[in-house]
Design an enzyme around this catalytic site. Sequence first.
Site, PDB file in Angstrom:
ATOM      1  N   GLU A  43     -36.090   5.918  11.004  1.00 28.27           N
ATOM      2  CA  GLU A  43     -35.642   4.770  10.214  1.00 28.27           C
ATOM      3  C   GLU A  43     -35.901   4.978   8.724  1.00 28.27           C
ATOM      4  OE1 GLU A  43     -36.207  -0.110  10.151  1.00 28.27           O
ATOM      5  OE2 GLU A  43     -37.813   1.165  10.932  1.00 28.27           O
ATOM      6  N   LYS A 116     -29.179  -3.677  11.553  1.00 26.46           N
ATOM      7  CA  LYS A 116     -30.365  -4.145  12.267  1.00 26.46           C
ATOM      8  C   LYS A 116     -30.319  -5.654  12.440  1.00 26.46           C
ATOM      9  CE  LYS A 116     -35.427  -3.544  12.043  1.00 26.46           C
ATOM     10  NZ  LYS A 116     -36.495  -2.860  11.286  1.00 26.46           N
ATOM     11  N   CYS A 153     -35.469   0.143  15.152  1.00 25.97           N
ATOM     12  CA  CYS A 153     -36.880  -0.246  15.152  1.00 25.97           C
ATOM     13  C   CYS A 153     -37.188  -1.566  15.866  1.00 25.97           C
ATOM     14  CB  CYS A 153     -37.416  -0.236  13.733  1.00 25.97           C
ATOM     15  SG  CYS A 153     -39.236  -0.114  13.649  1.00 25.97           S
TER      16      CYS A 153
END
Length: 294
Positions: A43, A116, A153
Amino acid sequence: MKELKIGILQQHNVASRKVNMTRLAEGIVDLARRGAQLIVLQELHNSLYFCQTESVDNFELAEPIPGPSTNFFGEIAKQLGVVIVTSLFERRAPGLYHNTAVVIEKDGSIAGKYRKMHIPDDPAYYEKFYFTPGDLGFQPIQTSVGRLGVQVCWDQWYPEGARLMALAGAEILIYPTAIGYESTDTPEEQQRQRVAWTTVQRGHAVANGLPVVAVNRVGYEPDPSGQTNGIQFWGSSFVAGPQGELLYQASTNEEESVIIAIDMERSENVRRWWPFLRDRRIDEFQDLTKRFRD
């Protein structure tokens, strides 16, 4: 057997964007020469993990998509004939930014992107200051090596995202990651958190009958504000098979460049043995859209 060779780069980062990108390029070239077909990066791999503090100056790290990084990695992908999963700080418009994974096809083009969805806001992880939650949904990205269910993540803790990717036809779940130890936690608590991180993602593999790839950064990064003791990223990047079996797990403190071969046809057999998708009670799942059931 339909074999896919996945290369993972677990690296530490430094303050120089140029140095980070040069080292990434060298790692990608090495993995491709060793036979990798799909290469997954961690990431926000171009910089230090800047979310340890809230600073408007850090927005200067953001860039448009397409932009300099997609051009940079696109040229590498084209030269080597590999698919690359990148993770970038996207400047979508003035005042509108995302934490965005971009998949580069082996011809250098952008195969697709994922913004995300779940944005944390905790000490040393002040991501809500920087990132607007994603609005592209949980859509797999079609590539020459398969349909990639890419998330980022914090998304990896949520079974709903993994399930929706699976229902949309993802053939593999992929999570670029930046996560580490909080220095004030006891060593025992730190290890519980790290093991929980691996376990929940292996659960996504089992529940959906899909391989999972998680690539984390490694090394220590100080907190520029001095409010915390910084983050010791715990590495432990791994690849799990569709029954949650660990095919490989990297070390907690060393950089690694590894290729793991997986059988992309195995998921079909696993889903025949364990038909979780067949037996889902979708007629009783309405309450999943509620924040909490009182």
